[in-house]
Design a protein around this motif. Structure first.
Motif: not given
Lengths: 254, 319
Positions: A10, A6-7, A2-3
Motif C-alpha cells: 500500500k 500488504t501494508f 502480520s500484515g
C-alpha cells in the motif's frame, strides 16, 4: 509480522499515486542536474562579480569533477535532509490524525508491521531516488568536465545515504511519539541542528554518527575516511530508534 | 484457543462479554464498571447520549484502547491480549471513518481484504458484491471526493470484507440520508443469526427497528440492559395517561408530592404520569381529581416509546 507485506505494498502505491513521488526524488534529481552546471559556471559568476567591484580580485581555479560532486553533497546534506525531516514528520502522525491508522490497525496488522513498513517504504524511496540521481550527476559531470572518477561520488553519497536513513528512522520515532505533525517536524529540525552543533566537538565527530558529513567529505577528497565508528554508531542508532518507534506506537491508544 | 491469550471454548461464550469494565482519562471516568453479555447471532443496540462512553467501549473492544480495569472478551478471547486473533474475526466501522483519499472504493475494500489474507478470487467477488450492496459498485471517483454518506457506506462494506463473526458499528447511520439509513438497517437486520452485530447509536428509532436486545449507557454506566420488547413492556405498565375536565394546575402540584410519582408531564388537560407503584396511583388518582374539583374524562395505561424510556432512564440516572 502480520500484515507487513500488504501494508508495505500500500505504501509503494501511495508513493506512486500521491505527492510523495515528487518531493524527495524531485529534489534529488534537481540537485543532480544543477550541481555540475553550478560548479561549471561558478568561476565565471565570481569573475563577473569581482569586475563590478573595483579593487576586488577573485581568483578561482578552473572547476573540476570534484566541484560538481561537492556541490551535490552540499545540497544533499542541507536541503534534502531538511526535506526528509519535513516529509517524515507525518509518517505515523498523519495516519493517526486522518483515521486511516484505525482502519488498518483494527485488522490483523501489528503495530510493529505498521511502523516498520513506514520506515522501509521511505528508505526504499530514498535509496532508489539517490541511485538514479547519483547516476544522473555522474553522467552530467562527465559531459561537462570530461572523464571523472566514479568512486569518490559513490562513496560519499553512500555515506550520506546512511545519514539520511538514520534521519528517516528518527523522524518515524518522532512521528509515532508526537500527536501533531508540526511537533514532530520541530523535534526533527531540532535533532538535525543539534547533530550539526555536536559535530564541532572532535571526539563526537570521530566516534559517533554526527561525524558522517565529515566522513562523506573526506571520501570525496579521496582521503582516509575513518568511517567505521560513525557508520557503526549510525546503524546502532537507527536500530534503536526503529525499536523505540514500534514500542512508542504500541503503547499508544488510538 | 490460542497460546497468546486466555480463552474459553467459543460455543460456551457470549459473542461479546464485558465485565466490570472501567476506563478513566485522568480524573474523568469514561466507563464506570460496565457489565454486558451479547448473545451470538444477535443484533445488539448500544444506546446512549453523546459522551456516554459508547465509542470508548468500542475502542476497547477493537484493541485500540486499553481498559483501566475489568475485562472485555470477544468470542471467548480477551481483547487486551489477543491482538490479531480477535481482529481477524471482527469487522469495525468507526464513527468517523478515515480512508486513503487517493484510493477508489474498490481499491479500498480490496486493500482491507488483503490485510485479512483473503485469496484473490474470493476477495474480488466479495468486494464486488459488498460494493453493490453499498451502492458504490459503479463509482469510479477517488474516496477523497466522497460525501460523508458514501464514506459511511464504504465503511460498512470494508467492515464486512472478512465475513466477520462479530460486527462492531459505531453510529453507522448517523451520516446517512433516509434511504441510505433504511438500506443499512435492512443490511444489519439481514445479518441476524449469522453475525453478531453490536452497534452504538443515539438514534432510538434505529434500535427500535432492528435490535433484539439493547443496553442503555449513560455517563459510563449501563442503566438498562434487556431485550427490547421486555424493556418496552416493563415501561408501559408504569405509565398512566389521564385527561381531566377543568384547569389541572392545582392537581398537578398536589400530585408532585405523591411518593409513587416518578415524573409528570402536562399538556393542557392531559397529564402523563410515570409511576413506581401503579396500583397505588390508580387507587389514589380519582380521589385526588375529585378533591381538586375536577372531572375525570380518561385514565389508562400508556404505551411508552423507546424514546420515553430512554429519556426517563437517563434523567433518573442523572438524579
Amino acid at each position: 509480522m502480520s500484515g507487513f507485506s500488504t501494508f508495505l505494498a500500500k505504501e509503494w502505491v501511495e508513493i506512486r499515486k500521491t505527492w510523495r513521488i515528487w518531493v524527495i526524488p524531485g529534489m534529488l534529481l534537481f540537485f543532480a542536474i544543477t550541481s555540475p552546471i553550478i560548479a561549471d559556471v561558478t568561476p565565471a559568476l565570481m569573475a563577473s562579480i569581482s569586475k563590478s567591484q573595483p579593487g576586488v580580485v577573485v581568483k578561482m581555479p578552473p572547476p573540476t569533477w570534484r566541484d560538481s560532486y561537492a556541490q551535490l553533497l552540499k545540497s544533499l546534506s542541507q536541503m534534502v535532509l531538511i526535506a526528509v525531516v519535513i516529509t517524515g514528520a507525518g509518517a505515523v502522525s498523519g495516519e493517526r490524525s486522518s483515521g486511516t491508522a484505525v482502519l488498518t490497525l483494527t485488522k490483523p496488522v501489528s503495530r510493529g508491521a505498521f511502523v516498520l513498513a513506514k520506515i522501509v517504504s521511505q528508505a526504499g524511496l530514498l535509496i532508489a531516488a539517490t541511485v538514479v540521481s547519483t547516476a544522473v550527476c555522474a553522467v552530467l559531470t562527465v559531459v561537462i568536465f570530461g572523464p571523472s572518477p566514479l568512486g569518490p561520488l559513490v562513496m560519499s553519497v553512500s555515506i550520506w545515504t546512511i545519514d539520511a536513513l538514520l534521519m528517516i528512522v528518527v523522524m518515524t520515532l518522532f512521528s509515532a511519539g508526537f500527536a501533531a505533525r508540526g511537533a514532530s517536524a520541530g523535534a526533527g529540525l531540532g535533532f538535525f541542528f543539534l547533530t550539526l552543533l555536536i559535530s564541532i566537538w572532535p571526539p563526537a565527530n570521530k566516534y559517533s554518527f554526527v561525524g558522517l558529513p565529515s566522513v562523506s567529505g573526506r571520501a570525496l577528497m579521496q582521503q582516509p575516511t575513518g568511517a567505521l565508528w560513525p557508520v557503526v554508531t549510525a546503524l546502532i542508532a537507527s536500530g534503536l530508534c526503529a525499536w523505540g518507534a514500534v514500542r512508542v506506537f504500541e503503547k499508544q491508544e488510538l | 484457543m490460542t497460546a497468546e491469550s486466555p480463552s474459553r471454548p467459543v460455543a460456551e461464550s457470549p459473542a461479546i462479554e464485558i465485565s466490570r469494565l472501567v476506563k478513566t482519562f485522568g480524573d474523568a471516568v469514561a466507563l464506570d464498571g460496565i457489565d454486558l453479555a451479547v448473545p451470538q447471532g444477535s443484533v445488539f443496540g448500544f444506546l446512549g447520549p453523546n459522551g456516554a462512553g459508547k465509542t470508548t467501549a468500542l475502542r476497547i473492544l477493537t484493541g485500540l484502547a486499553r481498559p483501566s480495569s475489568g475485562a472485555a472478551r470477544i468470542l471467548g478471547t480477551d481483547v487486551s491480549t489477543a491482538g490479531n486473533v480477535v481482529r481477524s474475526r471482527i469487522g469495525y466501522l468507526p464513527d468517523v471513518p478515515g480512508f486513503y483519499p487517493w484510493m477508489t472504493a474498490t481499491e479500498l475494500v480490496e486493500f482491507a481484504g488483503r490485510l485479512f489474507a483473503i485469496d484473490r478470487a474470493t476477495l474480488r467477488e466479495r468486494a464486488r458484491s459488498l460494493l453493490e450492496m453499498a451502492g458504490l459498485a459503479d463509482v469510479r471517483t477517488k474516496v477523497g471526493g466522497f460525501s460523508r454518506g458514501m464514506k459511511q457506506r464504504l465503511g460498512i462494506a470494508q467492515a464486512l470484507i472478512n465475513a466477520p463473526s462479530v460486527l462492531l458499528l459505531d453510529e453507522p447511520t448517523s451520516a446517512l440520508d433516509p434511504i441510505g439509513r433504511r438500506d443499512v438497517l435492512e443490511m444489519i437486520a439481514s445479518l441476524r443469526g449469522r453475525t453478531t452485530v453490536f452497534f452504538s447509536t443515539h438514534i432510538l428509532a434505529d434500535v427500535d427497528r432492528v435490535c433484539d436486545t439493547v443496553a442503555i449507557l449513560d455517563r459510563g454506566r449501563v442503566v438498562a440492559n434487556a431485550p427490547i420488547a421486555e424493556l418496552k413492556r416493563r415501561a408501559a405498565v408504569d405509565r398512566l395517561v389521564m385527561e381531566v375536565d377543568g384547569d389541572p394546575t392545582a392537581l398537578v402540584s398536589e400530585l408532585r408530592s405523591r411518593p409513587w410519582l416518578r415524573s409528570l408531564e402536562q399538556s393542557d388537560s392531559q397529564i402523563t404520569l410515570a409511576v413506581t407503584d401503579v396500583k397505588s396511583a390508580q387507587r389514589e388518582l380519582p380521589a385526588a381529581i375529585a378533591a381538586a374539583g375536577l372531572g375525570l374524562k380518561r385514565l389508562e395505561g400508556a404505551e411508552q416509546s423507546l424514546e420515553d424510556l430512554f429519556v426517563e432512564l437517563v434523567r433518573h440516572a442523572e438524579q
